[in-house]
Design an enzyme around this catalytic site. Structure first.
Site, PDB file in Angstrom:
ATOM      1  N   SER A 192       0.805  -1.215   0.000  1.00 10.86           N
ATOM      2  CA  SER A 192       0.000   0.000   0.000  1.00 10.86           C
ATOM      3  C   SER A 192       0.842   1.271   0.000  1.00 10.86           C
ATOM      4  O   SER A 192       0.339   2.345  -0.335  1.00 10.86           O
ATOM      5  CB  SER A 192      -0.938   0.003   1.215  1.00 10.86           C
TER       6      SER A 192
ATOM      7  N   GLN B 128      -6.321   4.300  -1.533  1.00  8.79           N
ATOM      8  CA  GLN B 128      -6.982   5.315  -0.708  1.00  8.79           C
ATOM      9  C   GLN B 128      -6.386   6.689  -1.034  1.00  8.79           C
ATOM     10  O   GLN B 128      -5.315   6.796  -1.633  1.00  8.79           O
ATOM     11  CB  GLN B 128      -6.798   4.935   0.771  1.00  8.79           C
TER      12      GLN B 128
ATOM     13  N   ARG C 161      -4.646   9.042   0.235  1.00  7.44           N
ATOM     14  CA  ARG C 161      -3.289   9.479   0.546  1.00  7.44           C
ATOM     15  C   ARG C 161      -2.218   8.686  -0.200  1.00  7.44           C
ATOM     16  O   ARG C 161      -1.048   9.042  -0.154  1.00  7.44           O
ATOM     17  CB  ARG C 161      -3.041   9.363   2.061  1.00  7.44           C
ATOM     18  N   LYS C 162      -2.620   7.638  -0.917  1.00  6.55           N
ATOM     19  CA  LYS C 162      -1.636   6.738  -1.511  1.00  6.55           C
ATOM     20  C   LYS C 162      -1.026   7.308  -2.792  1.00  6.55           C
ATOM     21  O   LYS C 162      -1.533   8.256  -3.392  1.00  6.55           O
ATOM     22  CB  LYS C 162      -2.272   5.377  -1.785  1.00  6.55           C
ATOM     23  N   LEU C 163       0.075   6.674  -3.233  1.00  5.94           N
ATOM     24  CA  LEU C 163       0.780   7.121  -4.437  1.00  5.94           C
ATOM     25  C   LEU C 163      -0.087   6.986  -5.678  1.00  5.94           C
ATOM     26  O   LEU C 163       0.013   7.787  -6.615  1.00  5.94           O
ATOM     27  CB  LEU C 163       2.058   6.297  -4.622  1.00  5.94           C
TER      28      LEU C 163
END
Length: 424
Positions: A163, A187, A189-191
């Protein structure tokens, strides 16, 4: 900080709006919806992400949590089993184990990588261990050579939680393709993000079929879909749950994936800039990758402090001081899993908790020393910062030196904070 704002996140990729418009006008907004005579957005994204990963199979899901749940279920983890998880990670790595009625066994980390320690994993294995979940944390990759060897020696599958590591590679091959399954969160905030979303990648066709059924109420894709009817049919071998990714999320991810390689390249460049700025500075040491990491990604840039250089205060206090000085959003890492405020297994009556060893469920009685130490000594920066102009970091060394000089005032602030938090 200069005359510029920190980059916003999430940011839509160039073709995101075009892809969304196509889905909105398609007549199919969900995977179980009526087949339109062409691949769904979900199928297109799955194929593209599998190609990006170099994996034959990708099964998208609603989020990273559901990806972990179906990965464990597909590997037949259930009641009475134990699953080894790192002590330093997001709460979902334990809650998903509980969700399949197994027991999360928390292990300590390697201080060099902040990922699960191979030696700690080996010590934690019992006759009830059914899976090992490793998390490639922040900007690190766990020691896959050692951990996969442990799994093979004991006949225990390894699940990679990637993640934080969309695009990272170990020995020239994407992380997530080494274990029995690799899970991803998309989600916000992910890359790689569509607000919410997830995926599981794997090498084994039978496992992929089981994953597909587990995320779609037990249904499979019809071998010969009929236009106007659902492409999913009740030709099932396992009971599943509806964890299907929406067509809208898949459309966004298909566009965001186009932008990911360039964004990862830019983050790596700026991480190298920060490394260079800090290399001669006493009291701070960037967390390094193992030599086998051939492509490094940065969900969070991580640095370990020598607390003595900051008057003995914690990473939380230092991060607040540095944020005030620089405007950069420093944070301490997660608390140890057994102290995480969201880890509350006994609040869920559906979990089969009776008869379990409390020492396993609540974490080891003596705690996890390296995990505890990391929470006190590690500072992190969320990845959008690394998309800023490189001059955004010019003032960082001076700010760190200033915070070190003002260690006495930091101690007073931390002491006052402890006193205010102490119940009367």
């Amino acid at each position: 900080m200069g005359d510029f704002a920190l980059p916003a996140w999430p940011r839509p990729a160039q073709n995101a709006l075009r892809n969304l418009q196509a889905v909105l006008e398609s007549g199919r907004w969900s995977l179980p919806g009526a087949w339109q005579g062409r691949p769904s957005a979900e199928e297109r994204f799955a194929a593209r992400f599998a190609d990006f990963m170099g994996a034959p199979h990708c099964v998208p899901t609603t989020n990273g949590t559901s990806a972990l749940v179906i990965a464990l279920e597909a590997l037949d983890v259930g009641a009475g089993d134990e699953v080894i998880v790192p002590g330093l990670t997001w709460v979902a790595n334990a809650s998903t184990v509980l969700a399949v009625n197994a027991t999360p066994v928390m292990v300590d980390i390697d201080p060099a990588t902040l990922c699960a320690s191979p030696a700690a994993i080996e010590r934690a294995i019992t006759e009830r261990t059914r899976a090992i979940v490793v998390v490639h944390l922040f900007s690190s990759v766990a020691d896959l050579d050692a951990i996969l060897a442990i799994g093979e020696r004991h006949g225990i599958p390894v699940v990679e939680d990637c993640s934080h590591a969309h695009g990272a590679s170990w020995r020239g091959r994407r992380v997530g393709t080494w274990g029995a399954a690799g899970t991803f969160s998309m989600q916000e905030r992910k890359l790689l993000t569509s607000g919410e979303g997830g995926a599981v990648v794997c090498q084994d066709g039978a496992l992929a079929d089981r994953l597909t059924q587990l995320r779609s109420d037990g249904r499979r894709f019809a071998p010969h879909p009929v236009e106007g009817e659902s492409e999913l049919v009740a030709d099932c071998s396992v009971a599943g749950t509806n964890y299907c990714m929406s067509e809208l999320c898949a459309a966004v991810l298909d566009a965001q994936l186009e932008a990911l390689p360039e964004q990862n390249r830019r983050r790596a460049e700026n991480a190298a800039v920060v490394d260079k700025l800090l290399e001669e500075l006493p009291g701070v040491t960037p967390v390094r990758a193992l030599p086998s990491v051939t492509e490094r990604t940065y969900y969070q840039y991580a640095v370990r402090i020598d607390r003595e250089a900051f008057g003995g205060v914690t990473a939380t206090t230092v991060s607040r001081a540095l944020t005030a000085e620089t405007g950069l959003p420093f944070q301490a890492p997660y608390p140890p899993m057994y102290r995480h405020p969201l880890y509350r297994p006994r609040t869920k009556r559906r979990f089969l908790l009776e008869g379990r060893d409390p020492g396993r469920l609540d974490g080891p009685a003596g705690g996890l020393p390296e995990t505890e130490r990391a929470h006190l000594e590690v500072l992190t920066l969320h990845h959008p910062v690394l998309l800023a102009p490189d001059q955004a970091f010019d003032a960082l060394p001076e700010a760190i030196e200033k915070v070190q000089r003002e260690a006495a005032s930091l101690c007073a602030v931390e002491s006052a904070s402890r006193e205010s938090a102490t119940p009367l």
